[in-house]
Design an enzyme around this catalytic site. Structure first.
Site, PDB file in Angstrom:
ATOM      1  N   ASP A  21       0.128   2.415   8.767  1.00 35.82           N
ATOM      2  CA  ASP A  21      -0.359   1.692   9.946  1.00 35.82           C
ATOM      3  C   ASP A  21       0.579   1.735  11.144  1.00 35.82           C
ATOM      4  OD1 ASP A  21      -2.720   0.963   8.694  1.00 35.82           O
ATOM      5  OD2 ASP A  21      -1.839  -0.839   7.820  1.00 35.82           O
ATOM      6  N   ARG A  57      -5.953  -2.875  10.435  1.00 35.78           N
ATOM      7  CA  ARG A  57      -6.477  -4.237  10.582  1.00 35.78           C
ATOM      8  C   ARG A  57      -5.941  -4.879  11.860  1.00 35.78           C
ATOM      9  NH1 ARG A  57      -9.388  -5.053   6.253  1.00 35.78           N
ATOM     10  NH2 ARG A  57      -8.615  -4.150   4.322  1.00 35.78           N
ATOM     11  N   ASP A  93       2.856  -0.248  11.887  1.00 33.10           N
ATOM     12  CA  ASP A  93       2.792  -1.579  12.488  1.00 33.10           C
ATOM     13  C   ASP A  93       3.970  -2.465  12.133  1.00 33.10           C
ATOM     14  OD1 ASP A  93       2.286  -1.946   9.845  1.00 33.10           O
ATOM     15  OD2 ASP A  93       0.560  -3.257  10.124  1.00 33.10           O
ATOM     16  N   HIS A 113     -22.948  15.580  22.433  1.00 36.28           N
ATOM     17  CA  HIS A 113     -22.484  14.869  21.245  1.00 36.28           C
ATOM     18  C   HIS A 113     -21.272  14.041  21.638  1.00 36.28           C
ATOM     19  CE1 HIS A 113     -19.818  18.381  21.285  1.00 36.28           C
ATOM     20  NE2 HIS A 113     -18.941  17.567  20.769  1.00 36.28           N
ATOM     21  N   ARG A 170       0.810  -5.554  -6.294  1.00 34.50           N
ATOM     22  CA  ARG A 170       1.010  -6.832  -5.633  1.00 34.50           C
ATOM     23  C   ARG A 170       1.666  -7.787  -6.620  1.00 34.50           C
ATOM     24  NH1 ARG A 170      -4.052  -9.236  -3.009  1.00 34.50           N
ATOM     25  NH2 ARG A 170      -4.890  -8.767  -5.073  1.00 34.50           N
ATOM     26  N   ARG A 180      19.258  10.947  -4.381  1.00 37.68           N
ATOM     27  CA  ARG A 180      20.200  12.034  -4.168  1.00 37.68           C
ATOM     28  C   ARG A 180      21.424  11.564  -3.365  1.00 37.68           C
ATOM     29  NH1 ARG A 180      17.357  17.299  -4.629  1.00 37.68           N
ATOM     30  NH2 ARG A 180      16.322  17.081  -6.645  1.00 37.68           N
ATOM     31  N   ARG A 226     -23.596  14.056  32.259  1.00 34.09           N
ATOM     32  CA  ARG A 226     -22.851  15.270  32.606  1.00 34.09           C
ATOM     33  C   ARG A 226     -23.172  16.438  31.674  1.00 34.09           C
ATOM     34  NH1 ARG A 226     -18.623  11.819  32.945  1.00 34.09           N
ATOM     35  NH2 ARG A 226     -18.019  12.426  30.866  1.00 34.09           N
ATOM     36  N   GLY A 271       0.836  -1.206   0.000  1.00 33.41           N
ATOM     37  CA  GLY A 271       0.000   0.000   0.000  1.00 33.41           C
ATOM     38  C   GLY A 271       0.861   1.241   0.000  1.00 33.41           C
ATOM     39  N   MET A 329      -8.574   3.248   9.341  1.00 31.76           N
ATOM     40  CA  MET A 329      -7.793   2.093   8.912  1.00 31.76           C
ATOM     41  C   MET A 329      -7.035   1.468  10.084  1.00 31.76           C
ATOM     42  SD  MET A 329      -6.406   2.983   5.092  1.00 31.76           S
ATOM     43  CE  MET A 329      -7.526   2.822   3.667  1.00 31.76           C
ATOM     44  N   ARG A 388      -4.802   7.319   2.944  1.00 34.09           N
ATOM     45  CA  ARG A 388      -3.522   6.915   2.340  1.00 34.09           C
ATOM     46  C   ARG A 388      -2.836   8.045   1.589  1.00 34.09           C
ATOM     47  NH1 ARG A 388      -2.157   2.214   3.041  1.00 34.09           N
ATOM     48  NH2 ARG A 388      -3.552   0.424   3.127  1.00 34.09           N
ATOM     49  N   GLY A 414       5.752  -2.046   3.533  1.00 29.34           N
ATOM     50  CA  GLY A 414       5.350  -2.600   4.808  1.00 29.34           C
ATOM     51  C   GLY A 414       5.951  -3.975   5.039  1.00 29.34           C
ATOM     52  N   ASP A 415       5.452  -4.690   6.041  1.00 30.66           N
ATOM     53  CA  ASP A 415       6.110  -5.955   6.375  1.00 30.66           C
ATOM     54  C   ASP A 415       5.946  -6.998   5.272  1.00 30.66           C
ATOM     55  OD1 ASP A 415       3.473  -6.298   6.914  1.00 30.66           O
ATOM     56  OD2 ASP A 415       3.731  -6.850   9.020  1.00 30.66           O
ATOM     57  N   SER A 448       6.097  -6.380   2.136  1.00 30.83           N
ATOM     58  CA  SER A 448       7.152  -6.047   1.176  1.00 30.83           C
ATOM     59  C   SER A 448       8.522  -6.483   1.673  1.00 30.83           C
ATOM     60  CB  SER A 448       7.183  -4.530   0.947  1.00 30.83           C
ATOM     61  OG  SER A 448       5.884  -4.055   0.691  1.00 30.83           O
ATOM     62  N   LYS A 485     -23.070  16.279  28.223  1.00 25.71           N
ATOM     63  CA  LYS A 485     -22.467  16.162  26.895  1.00 25.71           C
ATOM     64  C   LYS A 485     -23.564  15.883  25.888  1.00 25.71           C
ATOM     65  CE  LYS A 485     -17.676  14.863  26.931  1.00 25.71           C
ATOM     66  NZ  LYS A 485     -16.619  13.888  26.673  1.00 25.71           N
ATOM     67  N   THR A 536       4.401   2.638   5.663  1.00 22.36           N
ATOM     68  CA  THR A 536       3.000   2.217   5.789  1.00 22.36           C
ATOM     69  C   THR A 536       2.315   3.133   6.788  1.00 22.36           C
ATOM     70  OG1 THR A 536       1.538   0.568   6.780  1.00 22.36           O
ATOM     71  CG2 THR A 536       3.836   0.432   7.391  1.00 22.36           C
TER      72      THR A 536
END
Lengths: 319, 319, 319, 319
Positions: free
Chosen positions: C127, C171, C129, C215, C72, C25, C211, C11, C169, C252, C102-103, C105, C213, C125
């Site tokens: 995430d 997972r 993660d 919203h 992919r 560079r 209290r 991603g 996002m 993203r 990411g992992d 890759s 609130k 990534t």
């Protein structure tokens, strides 16, 4: 400790409101009454102190500036001024104070702590120049404000094939200029921590032109010299025409970034814990990806050298 | 007409790329070959002309600046310069030219048209100061850039209870200052179209203070005086302390707003139609919510007075 | 080593372009030829490889997505696929490969390194993660995109006194949800790393209502359940009406933040150094405020637990 | 007339706060007392009415949502409900009411006016779908929110060479989808005002692919069909894979653009003048670049056809 207070002092910085919110909410969560001091140390002396409830800090996490306002207060540098401040707090049963601000603001907190009134400092300044912490509130937001300006100026620099000088804040610290310069792809970055050779800057500009570069961006921290002075030097030394943009006060404002909001939340909450733990005369900070605390006195020693690597990298990547 | 060209000239403005894209795509849709002239009239004389296909203007609608670049060209003010420009176009079989720019750029287009080479003007300048059209490309984006800056500065003005002067672009036209001032809730707005009495500004500031206002924003168009000069006057006349922010070149850049992109699309496409209809020496514009066209000569007559109502309204709403 | 290549995989994430620029560079600065592989591992197998010069990565530091594209490639999981990739590289004299992703890759990079072709990984990534680094490219930008959305939704939540569920996002990792929730002042945050009790969420919502609130904002990471499912549960269990907003792919994209650009610059440059130092099968990362490197194999072990403190803090501050 | 009130009703829209501010400030400028009704018609019936002074609308011009809140109120559709609303107003000496909202909100204003209580409508809805005015408050802000999302999604669409469907608001009116589609460079735009042939969309997508286009953006107004339904149709009819992004409620929020703030200021001020002039049962609007007013009854007749030109243009420019 049943009652604490919070104030902001010195130049405002995005994230101060998020830190105030954290102090108030965390304090209430811990069963405390939390008071806001308005207008910094000046307001403390004048007794501009109000109790804040959870709702009074609702809907402020995203706001720039500081809802408690800020001001300079020469009087607080005197023992008499501080004594009056302590009197105002004690009269309301307040036993601890959290000060959000820069190193100038920390001096008051340090003096109060030494004189027996427990204070904790929270680093809030866009300059990122407080000794002992990797990070100060507002720096990340200011960084993004500056690169947004660089991105805009690059549009016009490219279209007109011009060289622009952008003057950014930073009297003693070049962090903002350096990070923004790297992030904005600037051709040269002038910061107070380094000596600058106008000849080298000219050489780099000419090398760029030689490789076909038709526009350039130079970033100069105000502590090095003004953008206008740099323009004059380039004109005098090498007849190079530039345009100057002084970003000014837009760098202080704006809705805080996610990072500034999260760190403000952590810092504010940790400051409350420190007061409850009986730790006074300390500041919270970020070191090695963790929230830490350390004596306020460390702040006033000389700041550690800045990251060497990034400055060198900026030169390597702007070829 | 089988081949047309497009160039950008004068100060760059957000939306120029969207207009270039519209010219190229609409031209191809109509079966034409479309050429881009790089570097404005200067590039025209130098023959910096390349054919553009549909893909060459992909992914530019959102970009500030102008992919065709721009430059000043004194030479094009001479018949010899223009003759060389026409030669460059004719040599490639190009029979019509679209010029995107401000009124200065229109003079070249008008001269060429008069000399027999069909040109159509598209109004592109952040100043909104082209006679005959309610709207010029870039104005809406610049307006939003300025109010974003005002919003940021207001954060710090509020936090420190200060008066700020913000200097915005506009030598002869106050549209940007006026719209931005109203949108930013400024306390006073100084524009070239109106006489300004420093005494009245001071009175307004003092009335505000009297009502409890603790901060103020003053907007001044560069055509009236510099922000620094205004600050000096307020200091001299009434000992009022202010901070000055000069927005400068950030006002020219940035990704165009939706409105600038849509109008650029309409203007660019209409300009192609006008060339195909054999209409030369005209400019496209927006009047009464519709795309119109009118002789370039109208541009050079005196600009109609600006909207009175908005200036008066700005005073009524900033009480 | 005289020639190296760089590809992006998995991603896309903001900051990938800044990392590509840094690789190119820095490589050129070190005297290398640098090649870009287009379309990830799939393009590697297909030989979509082009030499990049310093100018080819000009004006991309501020762009979202990846100029090298991504895709992919199941074929690269086979030894035959990888052998073809190596052949394509070797045929051009390329001796090292930098993989930004990411992992998933990283598995390709690890396999290649093991099979004798030196690879270095750069964590990209949104995430956040990837095991072994405190930080991945794109996370900071995505965080700010999400809080911008929360800020907007809060406007309408407040105006209509409604409860909103925002699905973000993530997972397996809740970092984005957690940071954004804290920064956005969310009332409840549901992340995959924690068990969630619908009863507790309901209790918190009702306490808030008690209290005063009017919203509330609930953040749910997609890995916990969909926003719609959470809405149905709240409706079924307690007749609580909510609106759902699924942020989706806007998370993203976007121009990378200053932080993402600076870290991408550091990561990309360090990756080149690692190849030159003969270090293969490693990834760069950020740990304790410093750029580090560590074996790719560490990535595939179980991720360390997330920051406990922040999750608890989110509950304390949203009272 | 000495006392007037203002309320917001229906879906909130950016610019409502700026309009409230203009009503209050202009009213005070004209010597009136101005009251705010909280929670729309529901709050009117319940007597949630408070006097607003100049300071109470300070610092709101830049805020999304509505500080007066909004809600639905079936009861106000009954004569009894309206009678109670009038009683609440009369009891406070209020003689005129300004209603900011969409056409649903106008029905209440129209009924009240007919029954003898003077009302003036101000068009506030992001849909731009109120008959009789070229422009409604919030449309410009929503447009820019949508194109910001399109720009972000295009980053990832390009990087992964994918086709994205973006579903935007608009049940009966396609203005937002159409303007955003043109401004975002979308390949196809589906709006309620036009019949759509799935075959034609497929043909356009395939032509694009044939010309080398590797990604596409399709915009669909929710009133045509959901993004998911469109994805299913493209999959079923031509095996075209797409990703769907539903922008949802972020479209309603956010700080208003310069244009929305300026028009809100004009609209709000003009509404006050109309009440003072004894004009009731009218709405303000923008037509031909000027602020106009017209009977509320016109709103409920069929909306004029939308701008043909822009829809056709969108097809010509997305080749």
């Amino acid at each position: 400790m049943k009652k604490i207070a919070v104030l902001t002092s010195g130049g405002d910085a995005p994230g101060m409101n998020a830190a105030i919110r954290a102090v108030v909410r965390k304090g209430i969560f811990e069963g405390l009454d939390v008071f806001g001091v308005f207008n910094g140390y000046q307001g403390l002396i004048e007794g501009k102190i109000e109790r804040l409830d959870a709702g009074s800090v609702g809907d402020i996490i995203q706001k720039g500036g500081t809802m408690l306002h800020s001001s300079r207060c020469p009087e607080f540098k005197t023992p008499e001024g501080r004594a009056e401040g302590v009197r105002q707090l004690s009269e309301r049963g307040i036993e601890g104070l959290i000060v959000i601000g820069g190193d100038g603001s920390y001096r008051g907190a340090q003096a109060l702590s030494k004189e027996g009134f427990p204070c904790v400092g929270v680093p809030g300044t866009i300059d990122n120049d407080i000794n002992g912490t990797d990070y100060t509130l507002g720096f990340d937001t200011a960084l993004n404000t500056v690169i947004d300006a660089i991105d805009k100026i690059r549009d016009t620099a490219t279209s007109h094939e011009r060289t622009f000088i952008i003057e950014v804040m930073g009297r003693d610290a070049g962090d903002l200029a350096l990070w923004a310069g790297v992030a904005g792809g600037a051709e040269s970055i002038l910061i107070p921590e380094r000596l600058h050779d106008i000849g080298e800057i000219i050489t780099r500009l000419r090398q760029g032109t030689g490789r076909g570069k038709k526009h350039s961006i130079l970033i100069v921290a105000e502590g090095v010299m003004s953008g206008q002075d740099l323009a004059a030097k380039l004109k005098d030394a090498a007849d190079i025409e530039t345009r100057v943009s002084v970003l000014g006060h837009i760098q202080r404002g704006g809705s805080p970034t996610g990072r500034d909001r999260v760190l403000a939340s952590k810092f504010g909450a940790r400051a409350v814990e420190l007061l409850l733990e009986g730790r006074a005369g300390v500041a919270v900070g970020m070191r090695n990806h963790a929230v830490i605390d350390y004596p306020l006195t460390e702040v006033f020693s000389r700041r550690e050298g800045m990251e060497d690597g990034l400055y060198e990298l900026s030169k390597e990547l702007s070829i």
